[in-house]
Design a protein around this motif. Sequence first.
Motif, mmCIF file in Angstrom:
data_model
loop_
_atom_site.group_PDB
_atom_site.id
_atom_site.type_symbol
_atom_site.label_atom_id
_atom_site.label_comp_id
_atom_site.label_asym_id
_atom_site.label_seq_id
_atom_site.Cartn_x
_atom_site.Cartn_y
_atom_site.Cartn_z
ATOM 1 N N ALA A 1 0.308 -1.807 -0.071
ATOM 2 C CA ALA A 1 -0.031 0.133 -0.287
ATOM 3 C C ALA A 1 1.467 0.857 -0.132
ATOM 4 O O ALA A 1 0.489 2.090 -1.010
ATOM 5 N N SER A 2 1.808 1.026 0.657
ATOM 6 C CA SER A 2 2.450 2.518 0.585
ATOM 7 C C SER A 2 3.694 2.392 -0.238
ATOM 8 O O SER A 2 4.206 4.018 -0.544
ATOM 9 N N GLY A 3 3.432 1.707 -1.075
ATOM 10 C CA GLY A 3 4.414 1.660 -2.433
ATOM 11 C C GLY A 3 6.100 1.422 -1.853
ATOM 12 O O GLY A 3 6.647 1.857 -3.292
ATOM 13 N N ASP A 4 6.596 1.566 -0.969
ATOM 14 C CA ASP A 4 7.596 0.685 -0.420
ATOM 15 C C ASP A 4 8.313 -0.152 -1.387
ATOM 16 O O ASP A 4 9.538 0.115 -0.818
ATOM 17 N N LYS A 5 7.820 -1.229 -1.250
ATOM 18 C CA LYS A 5 7.638 -2.886 -1.227
ATOM 19 C C LYS A 5 7.208 -2.947 -2.541
ATOM 20 O O LYS A 5 5.751 -2.599 -2.558
ATOM 21 N N MET A 6 7.856 -4.176 -3.497
ATOM 22 C CA MET A 6 7.224 -4.908 -4.017
ATOM 23 C C MET A 6 7.273 -6.043 -4.126
ATOM 24 O O MET A 6 8.314 -6.846 -3.811
ATOM 25 N N VAL A 7 6.576 -7.158 -4.947
ATOM 26 C CA VAL A 7 6.414 -8.382 -4.933
ATOM 27 C C VAL A 7 6.434 -9.410 -6.613
ATOM 28 O O VAL A 7 5.120 -8.519 -6.874
ATOM 29 N N SER A 8 7.371 -9.962 -6.854
ATOM 30 C CA SER A 8 7.423 -10.325 -8.376
ATOM 31 C C SER A 8 7.283 -11.915 -8.393
ATOM 32 O O SER A 8 8.168 -12.947 -7.081
ATOM 33 N N CYS A 9 6.853 -12.591 -9.504
ATOM 34 C CA CYS A 9 6.190 -13.663 -9.223
ATOM 35 C C CYS A 9 6.667 -14.529 -10.128
ATOM 36 O O CYS A 9 6.678 -13.957 -11.111
ATOM 37 N N LYS B 1 9.861 -13.035 -4.921
ATOM 38 C CA LYS B 1 10.538 -12.168 -4.647
ATOM 39 C C LYS B 1 10.232 -10.523 -4.034
ATOM 40 O O LYS B 1 9.448 -9.974 -4.494
ATOM 41 N N ILE B 2 10.857 -10.437 -2.778
ATOM 42 C CA ILE B 2 10.091 -9.229 -2.338
ATOM 43 C C ILE B 2 11.205 -8.064 -2.954
ATOM 44 O O ILE B 2 12.915 -8.477 -2.682
ATOM 45 N N TRP B 3 11.369 -6.921 -3.293
ATOM 46 C CA TRP B 3 12.110 -5.858 -3.192
ATOM 47 C C TRP B 3 11.606 -4.435 -2.391
ATOM 48 O O TRP B 3 10.523 -4.350 -2.158
ATOM 49 N N GLU B 4 12.314 -3.627 -2.615
ATOM 50 C CA GLU B 4 12.981 -2.416 -1.488
ATOM 51 C C GLU B 4 13.337 -1.501 -1.847
ATOM 52 O O GLU B 4 14.209 -1.385 -2.733
ATOM 53 N N THR B 5 12.300 -0.484 -1.067
ATOM 54 C CA THR B 5 13.626 1.043 -1.561
ATOM 55 C C THR B 5 13.060 2.186 -0.633
ATOM 56 O O THR B 5 11.770 1.804 0.053
ATOM 57 N N ASN B 6 13.819 2.956 -0.856
ATOM 58 C CA ASN B 6 13.845 3.477 0.581
ATOM 59 C C ASN B 6 13.279 5.183 0.449
ATOM 60 O O ASN B 6 13.333 5.858 1.274
ATOM 61 N N ASN B 7 13.361 5.197 -0.637
ATOM 62 C CA ASN B 7 13.006 6.867 -0.990
ATOM 63 C C ASN B 7 11.639 7.401 -1.939
ATOM 64 O O ASN B 7 11.873 7.181 -2.854
ATOM 65 N N MET B 8 10.817 7.630 -0.802
ATOM 66 C CA MET B 8 9.309 8.177 -1.583
ATOM 67 C C MET B 8 9.697 9.506 -1.965
ATOM 68 O O MET B 8 8.726 9.511 -2.351
ATOM 69 N N ASN B 9 11.321 10.263 -1.773
ATOM 70 C CA ASN B 9 10.985 11.666 -1.873
ATOM 71 C C ASN B 9 11.046 11.735 -4.017
ATOM 72 O O ASN B 9 11.789 13.019 -4.235
ATOM 73 N N MET B 10 10.634 11.237 -4.229
ATOM 74 C CA MET B 10 11.061 11.149 -6.421
ATOM 75 C C MET B 10 10.830 12.698 -6.675
ATOM 76 O O MET B 10 10.974 12.667 -7.201
ATOM 77 N N HIS B 11 9.109 13.285 -5.636
ATOM 78 C CA HIS B 11 9.248 14.969 -6.633
ATOM 79 C C HIS B 11 10.128 15.820 -5.979
ATOM 80 O O HIS B 11 10.132 16.568 -7.040
ATOM 81 N N SER B 12 11.445 15.480 -5.939
ATOM 82 C CA SER B 12 12.002 16.541 -5.078
ATOM 83 C C SER B 12 13.385 16.482 -6.434
ATOM 84 O O SER B 12 14.417 17.110 -6.585
ATOM 85 N N GLY B 13 13.471 15.527 -7.311
ATOM 86 C CA GLY B 13 14.139 15.464 -8.741
ATOM 87 C C GLY B 13 15.374 14.669 -8.490
ATOM 88 O O GLY B 13 16.152 15.498 -8.976
#
Lengths: 355, 154
Positions: free
Chosen positions: A222-230, A237-249
């Motif tokens: 829901a928060s968009g900081d993790k993704m699962v692929s099959c 596989k579970i993947w994660e990202t830690n920077n949600m501030n992509m609007h900052s450019g």
Amino acid sequence: MELSEGACELKLLDRLEGHSDRVWSLAWNPATGSAGVPLVFASCSGDKTVRVWEHAPSPSSASWTCKAVLEDTHTRTVRSCAWSPDGKLLATGSFDATTSIWENVGGDFECVATLEGHENEVKSVSWNAGGTLLATCGRDKSVWIWEAELANEFECVSVLQGHTQDVKMVQWHPTMDVLFSCSYDNTIKVWADDDDDWRCVQTLGEPNNGHSSTIWALSFNASGDKMVSCSDDLTLKIWETNNMNMHSGDGHAPWRHLCTLSGYHDRTIFSVHWSSEGIIASGAADDGIRFFVENKDGLVDGPLYKLLLKKEKAHEMDVNSVQWSPGEKRLLASASDDGTIKIWELASLCTGNGY
Amino acid sequence: MTLGLINANPVVHAKKERVARTEDLHGDDAVDPLEIYDFVRDIRDPEHPYSLEQLSVLSEESITVDDKLGRILITFTPTIQHCSMATVIGLCLRVKLKHYFPPHYKVDIKVSPGSHANEESVNKQLNDKERVAAALENPNLRQLVDECLYSNDL
């Protein structure tokens, strides 16, 4: 709501027949399931039609009715369907190389636009969070991004090359206009734009602890900081990202592998969906459905995710799609090669613990 | 598409003696590999007027069945290493056997190890059910498959 293994069960609420060939995919209408609006979902099939199903409003009845059959438009298998975020439009992608846009006009669905361009089978369609962009992908290895001006006016804004094989699925990030695609080439690609110039900003392949065979689907939490692929490699596989501030450019924040779930399915895993509560559902060619949650045991070297429940023989044949419903109830719909759709409820067994 | 035949000079074998089937000793649920073989041995090769059996593409050993797991593996040997008809042969097998098994059986089709230059990629394509489904909706491919399945007795 805390869920632990053995504390819940999967109840079959309904089994829906109607399609005359395998059901490939289904999509819940996101604008239904709350505020008194009955749940609606669409299913698409090898029988070249799309069916729209609605939950009968009676509180005692659990039954679903087929409200519409969208036929005589696609000339081959309809592989994928997706509702716009406001629930007013339905996009359908077909092996006939076209994507159709349908609008609900007083109970009847009308095809208001046909998007052409792919050289061969379209395999997946996805709307961005704002409903302004539609992505499609296919066996021609390309990913197309279309801008939705009006319901019947779509303009192609980008044709993305990069995958070296058949692209199986596209999925927009839940909050940002960043597009993800997964492919027969065993990679996941991340696409972002820099002033309308779309390009691949990351590729997740085997060197990144990635999959070793075709990736069929991916889903975000829901928060968009993790993704699962099959994948066809039998793992999730579970993947994660830690920077949600992509609007900052600052540029794109990279995704990295978090963990691999293996040994739970023994044939190709076709579908995975992460619920708003954090439960991962997977459906596979072993006819089964599995549920996973984050492991809160707190053990230092323990697994990060664990199996919550398994349902072997959920269907008589391959499970092609699993999708959590929107709204208040914890329902899951599953679609199968056996031509049926099943509606399940994941219910807690324990009644104590204050909920 | 190449203009000439992929393999212009295949080795042709005599048709194996057909043994009359005695009463089925298996239970109704079990799948008999030899029965499956009987069903597929006469599929015609896409390029030559001979059956897959006559060209040794298929043999009795091609079929293995695991009744407990409900799995069937069919292994075939293309006539040459760079056979581009391998995927067509795979499609023919899938269509021929489509309604043959109880629905819960899973069928995997592979080229026999070492028999094809692109073994891994051919096997991947043969077992991607979405690719198979789309191929069978392609009228040209479908026609070729139908010719292989329904050609007159050789």
